[in-house]
Design a protein around this motif. Structure first.
Motif, PDB file in Angstrom:
ATOM      1  N   LEU A  50      69.429 126.923  66.500  1.00 54.38           N
ATOM      2  CA  LEU A  50      69.006 128.139  65.804  1.00 54.38           C
ATOM      3  C   LEU A  50      68.155 129.017  66.716  1.00 54.38           C
ATOM      4  N   VAL A  51      67.178 128.409  67.384  1.00 51.97           N
ATOM      5  CA  VAL A  51      66.291 129.168  68.276  1.00 51.97           C
ATOM      6  C   VAL A  51      67.089 129.746  69.443  1.00 51.97           C
ATOM      7  N   GLN A  52      68.010 128.959  70.003  1.00 56.28           N
ATOM      8  CA  GLN A  52      68.832 129.460  71.113  1.00 56.28           C
ATOM      9  C   GLN A  52      69.692 130.636  70.669  1.00 56.28           C
ATOM     10  N   GLU A  53      70.251 130.557  69.472  1.00 56.80           N
ATOM     11  CA  GLU A  53      71.057 131.657  68.940  1.00 56.80           C
ATOM     12  C   GLU A  53      70.220 132.921  68.794  1.00 56.80           C
ATOM     13  N   ALA A  54      69.015 132.766  68.228  1.00 55.64           N
ATOM     14  CA  ALA A  54      68.124 133.916  68.043  1.00 55.64           C
ATOM     15  C   ALA A  54      67.715 134.519  69.385  1.00 55.64           C
ATOM     16  N   ALA A  55      67.337 133.661  70.326  1.00 56.01           N
ATOM     17  CA  ALA A  55      66.884 134.139  71.635  1.00 56.01           C
ATOM     18  C   ALA A  55      68.005 134.866  72.378  1.00 56.01           C
ATOM     19  N   ALA A  56      69.210 134.320  72.319  1.00 59.27           N
ATOM     20  CA  ALA A  56      70.345 134.945  73.003  1.00 59.27           C
ATOM     21  C   ALA A  56      70.602 136.345  72.454  1.00 59.27           C
ATOM     22  N   TYR A  57      70.536 136.484  71.132  1.00 54.88           N
ATOM     23  CA  TYR A  57      70.751 137.810  70.529  1.00 54.88           C
ATOM     24  C   TYR A  57      69.633 138.772  70.926  1.00 54.88           C
ATOM     25  N   ILE A  58      68.389 138.297  70.872  1.00 55.22           N
ATOM     26  CA  ILE A  58      67.245 139.166  71.195  1.00 55.22           C
ATOM     27  C   ILE A  58      67.321 139.655  72.633  1.00 55.22           C
ATOM     28  N   LEU A  59      67.603 138.760  73.558  1.00 55.60           N
ATOM     29  CA  LEU A  59      67.663 139.137  74.968  1.00 55.60           C
ATOM     30  C   LEU A  59      68.811 140.118  75.243  1.00 55.60           C
ATOM     31  N   LYS A  60      69.965 139.846  74.671  1.00 53.09           N
ATOM     32  CA  LYS A  60      71.127 140.726  74.874  1.00 53.09           C
ATOM     33  C   LYS A  60      70.879 142.106  74.278  1.00 53.09           C
ATOM     34  N   LYS A  61      70.351 142.154  73.069  1.00 50.79           N
ATOM     35  CA  LYS A  61      70.126 143.438  72.401  1.00 50.79           C
ATOM     36  C   LYS A  61      68.981 144.207  73.057  1.00 50.79           C
ATOM     37  N   THR A  62      67.966 143.486  73.539  1.00 51.68           N
ATOM     38  CA  THR A  62      66.859 144.157  74.228  1.00 51.68           C
ATOM     39  C   THR A  62      67.370 144.891  75.465  1.00 51.68           C
ATOM     40  N   ALA A 113      62.743 129.548  75.091  1.00 57.40           N
ATOM     41  CA  ALA A 113      64.088 130.122  75.011  1.00 57.40           C
ATOM     42  C   ALA A 113      64.129 131.566  75.507  1.00 57.40           C
ATOM     43  N   LEU A 114      63.058 132.327  75.275  1.00 60.70           N
ATOM     44  CA  LEU A 114      63.045 133.743  75.663  1.00 60.70           C
ATOM     45  C   LEU A 114      62.644 133.949  77.127  1.00 60.70           C
ATOM     46  N   GLY A 115      61.893 133.018  77.692  1.00 68.80           N
ATOM     47  CA  GLY A 115      61.525 133.142  79.098  1.00 68.80           C
ATOM     48  C   GLY A 115      60.128 133.684  79.314  1.00 68.80           C
TER      49      GLY A 115
END
Length: 359
Positions: A50-62, A113-115
């Motif tokens: 779940l956290v990886q899914e959220a982080a991937a979306y946030i980073l891509k959309k950012t 997850a976000l870095g």
């Protein structure tokens, strides 16, 4: 997008069923995302996924947003079930629907997850009911309804969410410490076990009580339909043939069940009124989380969630609560009576989570 909305905050709302993410500018949500939470074959929430899914979306959309000239603050606010302590751990007994949260610190998972460019601390995670209540209180205050005092926001759904907020100079802030109200003890049953608000004024409580009294499994929604049939009379089953004894028995059973459903919703409303009076005194016991927010003197109660705003909850429970508290000086304000709030209702979870992000 205005200059104000060019600076975006990120809110993540984790529920028992859905993951929701939104980039928030002002009080508007842009690029809203939601998905169903993945579970194992045994029904356990797959938290790391779940956290990886959220982080991937946030980073891509950012990256996309900043290419378009916007700026995303490198923080994330997270709304989730549980009573969160200062160090980020969840207090035992407060996450029965997502028990994996007992073993993890969400802020650490999101930070990893976000870095390293992202700043996520324990202060960026809080209880979903507390945060939604904070958003409701903030909305109420900004509408010019209050300059100082205290507000209690109640968000009864499947469980009993909410929080307590201090208002000073027209600004609402959560009072310090865990804000859980679900475990406020309202009464004891015949076995001397404490009955908490979660046992009395939630969708789960309605279903359990209805199932026990009717002798068959019912949901809160089915119980609501049954109660409204009794009040309106339109749903009573007519006899297929006058004088048919079996039909008369079925009709009588339906009428009796409808009366029971009405009584269940009426008692829930009276219990809500009892909680409001108890909160005003500030003298009450708690059964799970041994931290008691200061509610002394509170008179404004905002009602969010779903079931108290519709169906028998609205027509019977809320009316019963208001009737019991008539002329006692309490303001019970359903959020759908707050002008302009309907634009925020769909995105309440992510709007509330984004309040944890600092400019």
């Amino acid at each position: 997008m205005s200059a104000l909305n060019s600076l975006l905050k990120t809110g993540v709302d984790i529920g028992g069923t859905h993951l929701r993410i939104g980039f928030v500018g002002g009080n508007q949500v842009f690029h809203y995302y939601h998905s169903k939470i993945k579970r194992s074959l045994k029904g356990h929430v797959l938290l790391n996924e779940l956290v990886q899914e959220a982080a991937a979306y946030i980073l891509k959309k950012t990256a996309c947003l900043e290419k378009a000239g916007k700026r995303v603050i490198r923080q994330v606010g997270v709304s989730a079930p549980g009573a969160y302590m200062q160090d980020g751990h969840v207090f035992p007994g407060t996450v029965p629907n997502i028990p994996v949260l007992k073993k993890a610190k969400l802020f650490q998972l999101f930070s990893k997850a976000l870095g390293h460019e992202w700043h996520v601390t324990a202060s960026h995670v809080n209880n979903d009911g507390v945060l939604q209540g904070w958003y409701l209180a903030d909305f109420y205050v900004k509408a010019g309804k209050m300059k100082q005092g205290k507000i209690v926001a109640l968000v009864p759904g499947t469980g009993f969410g909410g929080g307590v907020y201090h208002v000073a100079r027209g600004v609402a802030q959560p009072v310090p410490g865990p804000q859980q109200l679900f475990d406020v003890v309202l009464k004891n049953n015949s076995m001397k076990n404490p009955l908490m608000m979660e046992d009395l004024v939630t969708g789960r409580a309605l279903a359990l009580k209805g199932t026990a009294l009717l002798g068959r499994s019912v949901t809160g929604e089915a119980l609501s339909e049954l109660a409204l049939c009794r009040r309106g009379g339109a749903c009573l089953r007519p006899s297929s043939k006058e004088g048919n004894q079996k039909s008369k028995i079925k009709n009588q059973k339906w009428i009796d069940e409808s009366s029971i459903a009405c009584q269940i919703f009426k008692e829930a409303g009276e219990d809500l009124a009892g909680f409001i009076e108890l909160a005003h005194t500030g003298v009450f016991k708690k059964a799970v989380v041994p931290f008691k927010p200061d509610t002394r003197g509170v008179r404004v109660f905002l009602i969010g969630g779903n079931w108290l705003l519709s169906g028998a909850g609205r027509k019977i429970s809320l009316r019963a609560a208001r009737e019991k508290l008539k002329d006692k000086g309490f303001s019970i304000v359903p959020v759908d009576e707050m002008k302009g709030f309907e634009q925020s209702a769909k995105y309440l979870g992510v709007l509330a989570a984004s309040m944890l992000v600092k400019n």
